[in-house]
Design a protein around this motif. Sequence first.
Motif, PDB file in Angstrom:
ATOM      1  N   ILE A  75       0.849  -1.202   0.000  1.00 27.31           N
ATOM      2  CA  ILE A  75       0.000   0.000   0.000  1.00 27.31           C
ATOM      3  C   ILE A  75       0.885   1.253   0.000  1.00 27.31           C
ATOM      4  O   ILE A  75       0.670   2.192  -0.774  1.00 27.31           O
ATOM      5  CB  ILE A  75      -0.964  -0.001   1.219  1.00 27.31           C
ATOM      6  CG1 ILE A  75      -1.968  -1.146   1.086  1.00 27.31           C
ATOM      7  CG2 ILE A  75      -1.687   1.338   1.336  1.00 27.31           C
ATOM      8  CD1 ILE A  75      -2.805  -1.401   2.341  1.00 27.31           C
ATOM      9  N   GLN A  76       1.917   1.247   0.843  1.00 26.35           N
ATOM     10  CA  GLN A  76       2.823   2.415   0.877  1.00 26.35           C
ATOM     11  C   GLN A  76       3.476   2.639  -0.480  1.00 26.35           C
ATOM     12  O   GLN A  76       3.601   3.773  -0.945  1.00 26.35           O
ATOM     13  CB  GLN A  76       3.899   2.209   1.938  1.00 26.35           C
ATOM     14  CG  GLN A  76       3.381   2.307   3.352  1.00 26.35           C
ATOM     15  CD  GLN A  76       4.503   2.220   4.387  1.00 26.35           C
ATOM     16  OE1 GLN A  76       5.685   2.243   4.030  1.00 26.35           O
ATOM     17  NE2 GLN A  76       4.138   2.133   5.641  1.00 26.35           N
ATOM     18  N   ASN A  77       3.899   1.549  -1.127  1.00 32.64           N
ATOM     19  CA  ASN A  77       4.583   1.672  -2.428  1.00 32.64           C
ATOM     20  C   ASN A  77       3.650   2.093  -3.551  1.00 32.64           C
ATOM     21  O   ASN A  77       4.113   2.443  -4.636  1.00 32.64           O
ATOM     22  CB  ASN A  77       5.253   0.342  -2.810  1.00 32.64           C
ATOM     23  CG  ASN A  77       6.459   0.072  -1.932  1.00 32.64           C
ATOM     24  OD1 ASN A  77       7.045   0.997  -1.374  1.00 32.64           O
ATOM     25  ND2 ASN A  77       6.820  -1.191  -1.780  1.00 32.64           N
ATOM     26  N   ALA A  78       2.359   2.006  -3.300  1.00 37.43           N
ATOM     27  CA  ALA A  78       1.394   2.358  -4.356  1.00 37.43           C
ATOM     28  C   ALA A  78       1.331   3.856  -4.581  1.00 37.43           C
ATOM     29  O   ALA A  78       0.865   4.317  -5.629  1.00 37.43           O
ATOM     30  CB  ALA A  78       0.011   1.829  -3.983  1.00 37.43           C
ATOM     31  N   ARG A  79       1.819   4.619  -3.608  1.00 37.75           N
ATOM     32  CA  ARG A  79       1.751   6.081  -3.737  1.00 37.75           C
ATOM     33  C   ARG A  79       2.537   6.530  -4.963  1.00 37.75           C
ATOM     34  O   ARG A  79       3.717   6.205  -5.099  1.00 37.75           O
ATOM     35  CB  ARG A  79       2.303   6.741  -2.476  1.00 37.75           C
ATOM     36  CG  ARG A  79       1.909   8.181  -2.397  1.00 37.75           C
ATOM     37  CD  ARG A  79       2.201   8.824  -1.106  1.00 37.75           C
ATOM     38  NE  ARG A  79       3.220   8.134  -0.317  1.00 37.75           N
ATOM     39  CZ  ARG A  79       3.465   8.439   0.938  1.00 37.75           C
ATOM     40  NH1 ARG A  79       2.763   9.350   1.531  1.00 37.75           N
ATOM     41  NH2 ARG A  79       4.412   7.809   1.599  1.00 37.75           N
ATOM     42  N   ARG A  81       2.237   5.407  -7.848  1.00 36.96           N
ATOM     43  CA  ARG A  81       2.313   4.329  -8.844  1.00 36.96           C
ATOM     44  C   ARG A  81       0.942   3.818  -9.255  1.00 36.96           C
ATOM     45  O   ARG A  81       0.793   3.307 -10.364  1.00 36.96           O
ATOM     46  CB  ARG A  81       3.114   3.148  -8.288  1.00 36.96           C
ATOM     47  CG  ARG A  81       4.579   3.459  -8.046  1.00 36.96           C
ATOM     48  CD  ARG A  81       5.362   2.154  -7.871  1.00 36.96           C
ATOM     49  NE  ARG A  81       6.769   2.424  -7.731  1.00 36.96           N
ATOM     50  CZ  ARG A  81       7.388   2.617  -6.570  1.00 36.96           C
ATOM     51  NH1 ARG A  81       6.699   2.557  -5.443  1.00 36.96           N
ATOM     52  NH2 ARG A  81       8.681   2.864  -6.530  1.00 36.96           N
ATOM     53  N   ALA A 102      -2.321   2.429   6.765  1.00 35.39           N
ATOM     54  CA  ALA A 102      -1.589   2.549   5.497  1.00 35.39           C
ATOM     55  C   ALA A 102      -2.501   3.117   4.414  1.00 35.39           C
ATOM     56  O   ALA A 102      -2.096   4.003   3.644  1.00 35.39           O
ATOM     57  CB  ALA A 102      -1.039   1.185   5.076  1.00 35.39           C
ATOM     58  N   ALA A 105      -2.927   6.701   5.031  1.00 34.55           N
ATOM     59  CA  ALA A 105      -1.691   7.450   4.787  1.00 34.55           C
ATOM     60  C   ALA A 105      -1.490   7.751   3.305  1.00 34.55           C
ATOM     61  O   ALA A 105      -1.113   8.862   2.944  1.00 34.55           O
ATOM     62  CB  ALA A 105      -0.493   6.660   5.330  1.00 34.55           C
ATOM     63  N   VAL A 106      -1.743   6.783   2.441  1.00 37.12           N
ATOM     64  CA  VAL A 106      -1.485   7.024   1.012  1.00 37.12           C
ATOM     65  C   VAL A 106      -2.606   7.829   0.362  1.00 37.12           C
ATOM     66  O   VAL A 106      -2.418   8.418  -0.701  1.00 37.12           O
ATOM     67  CB  VAL A 106      -1.231   5.737   0.200  1.00 37.12           C
ATOM     68  CG1 VAL A 106      -0.002   5.010   0.715  1.00 37.12           C
ATOM     69  CG2 VAL A 106      -2.438   4.820   0.176  1.00 37.12           C
ATOM     70  N   LEU A 108      -5.092   7.112  -1.353  1.00 37.07           N
ATOM     71  CA  LEU A 108      -5.565   6.739  -2.684  1.00 37.07           C
ATOM     72  C   LEU A 108      -6.983   6.190  -2.546  1.00 37.07           C
ATOM     73  O   LEU A 108      -7.285   5.547  -1.540  1.00 37.07           O
ATOM     74  CB  LEU A 108      -4.676   5.642  -3.285  1.00 37.07           C
ATOM     75  CG  LEU A 108      -3.295   6.064  -3.750  1.00 37.07           C
ATOM     76  CD1 LEU A 108      -2.441   4.838  -4.044  1.00 37.07           C
ATOM     77  CD2 LEU A 108      -3.411   6.951  -4.986  1.00 37.07           C
TER      78      LEU A 108
END
Length: 165
Positions: A75-79, A81, A102, A105-106, A108
């Motif tokens: 989930i964090q890496n999706a920011r 992307r 998470a 936080a992002v 999305l």
Amino acid sequence: MPLNKTDATAPRAPQLKVLVIHGPNLNLLGAREPEIYGSTTLKDIDRELKRLGAELGITVTAYQTNSEGAIVDKIQNARGRADVILINPGAYTHTSVAIRDALSAVALPAIEVHLSNVYRRERFRHRSLVADIVVGRIMGFGAAGYYLALRAARELGAASAPERH
Ligand code: DQA
């Protein structure tokens, strides 16, 4: 030279990017309690999501893990992307503050998916820690719920970036 409309160099509208996250035990779909979850395997679901995505102009990336921390990392890496997250947190739905945090936080847009209608099942499944932070929830339609969610993601994407469609 005449302009060819299918010219690969022609500018294209950017595709909507959807990240699909399948939580714990969903790797066993097809074999796991088929009377509840159906006989479709996760591989089948992901294949259909990608096929449907291509039809709808969506790039679908699908990921399954049994680990809570790995879901948080994804989930964090999706920011930056992904445009939309489609998530079935499995049993973590009912327990995970970390996954909820998470997603918050992002920031999305996220769609919560469950194969089964959790409200027709044990009481402990009635509580979802992400229900009030997702855009919407789809449950009770088996594998078809994922495909409905992908169509819903497209609506969200269209609303947030009209130039994409
Ligand atoms: C589930 C429902 C959860 O309660 C359960 O723990 C799962 C699957 C569903 O898709 O119906 O693992 O998320």
